[in-house]
Design a protein around this motif. Structure first.
Motif, mmCIF file in Angstrom:
data_model
loop_
_atom_site.group_PDB
_atom_site.id
_atom_site.type_symbol
_atom_site.label_atom_id
_atom_site.label_comp_id
_atom_site.label_asym_id
_atom_site.label_seq_id
_atom_site.Cartn_x
_atom_site.Cartn_y
_atom_site.Cartn_z
ATOM 1 N N ASN A 1 0.815 -1.209 0.000
ATOM 2 C CA ASN A 1 0.000 0.000 0.000
ATOM 3 C C ASN A 1 0.853 1.265 0.000
ATOM 4 O O ASN A 1 0.429 2.309 -0.508
ATOM 5 C CB ASN A 1 -0.956 0.002 1.203
ATOM 6 C CG ASN A 1 -2.379 0.311 0.785
ATOM 7 O OD1 ASN A 1 -2.808 -0.123 -0.280
ATOM 8 N ND2 ASN A 1 -3.115 1.047 1.596
ATOM 9 N N TYR B 1 0.618 4.190 -2.784
ATOM 10 C CA TYR B 1 0.515 5.627 -2.501
ATOM 11 C C TYR B 1 1.449 6.425 -3.402
ATOM 12 O O TYR B 1 1.130 7.558 -3.774
ATOM 13 C CB TYR B 1 0.851 5.876 -1.028
ATOM 14 C CG TYR B 1 0.598 7.299 -0.584
ATOM 15 C CD1 TYR B 1 -0.693 7.753 -0.343
ATOM 16 C CD2 TYR B 1 1.665 8.177 -0.398
ATOM 17 C CE1 TYR B 1 -0.928 9.052 0.062
ATOM 18 C CE2 TYR B 1 1.440 9.479 0.010
ATOM 19 C CZ TYR B 1 0.144 9.915 0.244
ATOM 20 O OH TYR B 1 -0.075 11.210 0.647
ATOM 21 N N PHE C 1 -8.355 2.858 0.269
ATOM 22 C CA PHE C 1 -7.706 4.154 0.145
ATOM 23 C C PHE C 1 -8.413 4.997 -0.905
ATOM 24 O O PHE C 1 -8.602 6.206 -0.731
ATOM 25 C CB PHE C 1 -6.229 3.978 -0.214
ATOM 26 C CG PHE C 1 -5.489 5.275 -0.361
ATOM 27 C CD1 PHE C 1 -5.086 5.986 0.758
ATOM 28 C CD2 PHE C 1 -5.214 5.792 -1.615
ATOM 29 C CE1 PHE C 1 -4.415 7.190 0.626
ATOM 30 C CE2 PHE C 1 -4.545 7.001 -1.753
ATOM 31 C CZ PHE C 1 -4.142 7.700 -0.626
ATOM 32 N N THR D 1 -11.366 6.662 0.526
ATOM 33 C CA THR D 1 -11.062 7.865 1.312
ATOM 34 C C THR D 1 -10.779 9.056 0.405
ATOM 35 O O THR D 1 -10.930 10.196 0.822
ATOM 36 C CB THR D 1 -9.846 7.649 2.240
ATOM 37 O OG1 THR D 1 -8.648 7.517 1.471
ATOM 38 C CG2 THR D 1 -10.024 6.428 3.121
ATOM 39 N N GLN D 2 -10.346 8.811 -0.842
ATOM 40 C CA GLN D 2 -10.021 9.892 -1.769
ATOM 41 C C GLN D 2 -11.243 10.406 -2.533
ATOM 42 O O GLN D 2 -11.216 11.517 -3.058
ATOM 43 C CB GLN D 2 -8.977 9.411 -2.785
ATOM 44 C CG GLN D 2 -7.654 8.950 -2.172
ATOM 45 C CD GLN D 2 -6.897 10.083 -1.516
ATOM 46 O OE1 GLN D 2 -7.004 10.284 -0.318
ATOM 47 N NE2 GLN D 2 -6.150 10.830 -2.280
ATOM 48 N N ASP E 1 -3.663 16.724 3.495
ATOM 49 C CA ASP E 1 -3.213 15.593 4.288
ATOM 50 C C ASP E 1 -3.305 15.970 5.750
ATOM 51 O O ASP E 1 -2.395 16.504 6.342
ATOM 52 C CB ASP E 1 -1.777 15.201 3.910
ATOM 53 C CG ASP E 1 -1.376 13.850 4.463
ATOM 54 O OD1 ASP E 1 -2.044 13.382 5.413
ATOM 55 O OD2 ASP E 1 -0.402 13.268 3.974
ATOM 56 N N MET F 1 -11.764 4.599 8.803
ATOM 57 C CA MET F 1 -11.474 5.685 7.872
ATOM 58 C C MET F 1 -11.777 7.053 8.453
ATOM 59 O O MET F 1 -11.166 8.050 8.065
ATOM 60 C CB MET F 1 -12.304 5.503 6.593
ATOM 61 C CG MET F 1 -11.859 4.367 5.716
ATOM 62 S SD MET F 1 -13.007 4.216 4.330
ATOM 63 C CE MET F 1 -12.293 2.821 3.480
ATOM 64 N N SER G 1 -6.251 9.883 7.292
ATOM 65 C CA SER G 1 -6.253 10.434 5.935
ATOM 66 C C SER G 1 -4.837 10.394 5.392
ATOM 67 O O SER G 1 -3.873 10.129 6.116
ATOM 68 C CB SER G 1 -6.778 11.880 5.931
ATOM 69 O OG SER G 1 -5.922 12.724 6.682
ATOM 70 N N ALA H 1 -3.506 7.075 6.232
ATOM 71 C CA ALA H 1 -4.607 6.180 5.864
ATOM 72 C C ALA H 1 -4.087 5.011 5.032
ATOM 73 O O ALA H 1 -4.482 3.861 5.240
ATOM 74 C CB ALA H 1 -5.684 6.944 5.095
ATOM 75 N N ALA H 2 -3.180 5.294 4.080
ATOM 76 C CA ALA H 2 -2.628 4.222 3.246
ATOM 77 C C ALA H 2 -1.934 3.172 4.102
ATOM 78 O O ALA H 2 -2.117 1.967 3.915
ATOM 79 C CB ALA H 2 -1.648 4.808 2.222
ATOM 80 N N LEU I 1 -4.662 1.656 7.116
ATOM 81 C CA LEU I 1 -5.644 0.701 6.614
ATOM 82 C C LEU I 1 -4.979 -0.628 6.265
ATOM 83 O O LEU I 1 -5.530 -1.702 6.518
ATOM 84 C CB LEU I 1 -6.365 1.270 5.388
ATOM 85 C CG LEU I 1 -7.267 2.486 5.639
ATOM 86 C CD1 LEU I 1 -7.784 3.052 4.318
ATOM 87 C CD2 LEU I 1 -8.421 2.136 6.556
#
Length: 456
Positions: free
Chosen positions: A76, A80, A131, A134-135, A228, A362, A366, A370-371, A374
């Motif tokens: 992950n 990112y 992810f 979340t975006q 962020d 979540m 962020s 978050a990446a 999670l």
């Protein structure tokens, strides 16, 4: 209260994303679940054709989750950097190749190697999708979006089992066994899906041709992807935020026990149904789809109920305890029909909790945190994906009854319910700490995408 112009733009953009983005993610996740779980249909055939014992099958089914879990965070973090579109496509193409090559399993060792390689290839898929959620989506819409993604998994169980059973009816065609045809065809289809993801999936809202500039900006702002909130674009200085917060550890542990239940049951449903006196690969595959039906009901119903009464830890704990009760009733009744229906009820509870589970996580992460966070939760949880099938395999070896694993479900579900009490306290502490930090800065513009949290 009438909706503002900005609110209408965001609502329209969210509907478009639900209709245009989520189905692509669903397609990849559907094939992921089909390729991962249809090994259960080949269980007795692998035993007869290449000598894979019951205990070895349980170990091999679980080994998938060892490499899957171990590589989650590194995968992950790469995602990112390179972007979710290319990384999800790479994952799909790679695991499709491994699935097709599993047609060459010849003994227990090659079975283990295939499962280990499949886990390594697929590592990072689900947290990469989370992810993306979340975006693209505001907090209030995430449980719904995740529910739709899990709908692909439940359809993978519901449709994948009879489809896999049908492919296994190709037995002896071209000199190949039915399970070899199943692996080959499903692997090739997955590789095509990976190419579709690469061509069609937008990287971020601004890249979506089906969104206007205003709609893309609204999605980015409400999701918090433009800022962020956890600071920076690397984990330097953010290790504690990504891995060390108590609520993250508790969510990971609860997910661990949840995955013991889900994977222990899912990988053994065909053999449980066969033990009820039912024969025929297609019929067993069709009836095994009861978990898909139950899971579909769960991922559609539970997020809707949660959105009306968002009691986070209470909901997670109640569903966990409900799984234990359902397993106890399963063991108490002898009727095959009732037992099959109870497997469906268990699926409603154990799969229906997952969209709520991830939405809770979540809400408090962020950006790069978050990446990593999670993926960290998924790493802890997916370890249960190894433990579940392995424990079920041991239980069946000792008792000669595939359903004996339901005793394990009772124990781990009750533990999950107890941990939910601790989760409630940890969430309150986390939210109080966040509120205190914000009060120090004074009254400022709210951080983009931050939604007010509703406590128990």
């Amino acid at each position: 209260m009438p909706m503002t112009t900005a609110g209408r733009i965001h609502a329209t953009a969210t509907r478009k994303a639900m209709l245009r983005l989520v189905p692509i993610l669903c397609l990849a996740y559907f094939m992921s679940y089909v390729d991962r779980t249809n090994i259960a249909l080949a269980k007795t055939h692998l035993q007869a054709d290449v000598g894979v014992s019951v205990a070895a099958f349980g170990l091999g089914a679980g080994l998938f989750f060892v490499t899957y879990a171990f590589l989650e965070v590194p995968s992950n973090l790469i995602m990112y950097r390179v972007g979710p579109r290319r990384w999800i496509a790479r994952i799909a193409i790679t695991w499709g190749m491994v699935t097709a090559l599993m047609m060459f399993i010849s003994n227990e060792v090659t079975f283990y190697i295939g499962r280990i390689a499949l886990g390594a290839a697929e590592a990072g898929l689900y947290p990469a999708m989370m992810f993306m959620v979340t975006q693209w989506f505001a907090q209030k819409d995430r449980a719904t979006a995740i529910g739709y993604i899990y709908l692909a998994a439940t359809l993978g169980i519901f449709l994948g089992s009879p489809l896999g059973g049908g492919l296994m009816e190709l037995d002896s065609l071209g000199g190949l066994q039915g399970w070899q045809w199943m692996f080959l065809i499903e692997g090739l289809v997955t590789m095509v899906v990976g190419l579709v993801v690469l061509v069609v999936l937008p990287e971020q809202p601004a890249d979506a041709k089906w969104l206007t500039a205003q709609e893309a900006a609204a999605l980015t702002e409400r999701a918090g992807a433009g800022a962020d909130a956890d600071g920076g674009h690397s984990l330097r200085g953010n290790m504690g935020k990504a891995f060390g917060r108590p609520f993250l550890l508790l969510i990971g542990l609860i997910y661990f026990f949840n995955q013991i239940t889900i994977n222990g049951v899912t990988f053994n449903v065909p053999s449980i149904i066969e033990s009820l006196g039912i024969s025929g690969s297609f019929l067993i595959g069709l009836l095994s789809g009861v978990t898909g039906i139950g899971g579909t009901i769960g991922v559609l119903l539970m997020p809707a109920l949660f959105r009306r009464r968002p009691r986070e830890a209470f909901t997670i704990g109640a569903l966990a305890v409900g799984c234990g009760v359902g397993a106890a009733v399963f063991l108490a009744v002898p009727s095959p029909v009732i037992r099959i229906l109870l497997i469906g009820v268990l699926a409603v509870l154990m799969i229906g909790t997952l969209p709520i589970f991830w939405a809770v996580a979540m809400a408090r992460m962020s950006g790069v945190v978050a990446a990593a966070g999670l993926a960290f939760i998924n790493t802890l949880g997916l370890t249960g994906g190894f433990v579940g099938p392995y424990l079920f395999g041991i239980a069946e070896s000792e008792s000669k009854d595939p359903a004996s694993g339901f005793y394990i479900v009772i124990v781990v579900s009750l533990i999950g319910g107890v941990l939910a009490v601790a989760l409630h306290r940890a969430l309150r502490h986390e939210d109080d700490k966040t509120a205190a930090a914000e009060s120090v800065v004074g009254r400022q513009e709210p951080v983009a995408g931050r939604e007010p949290e509703v406590r128990l």
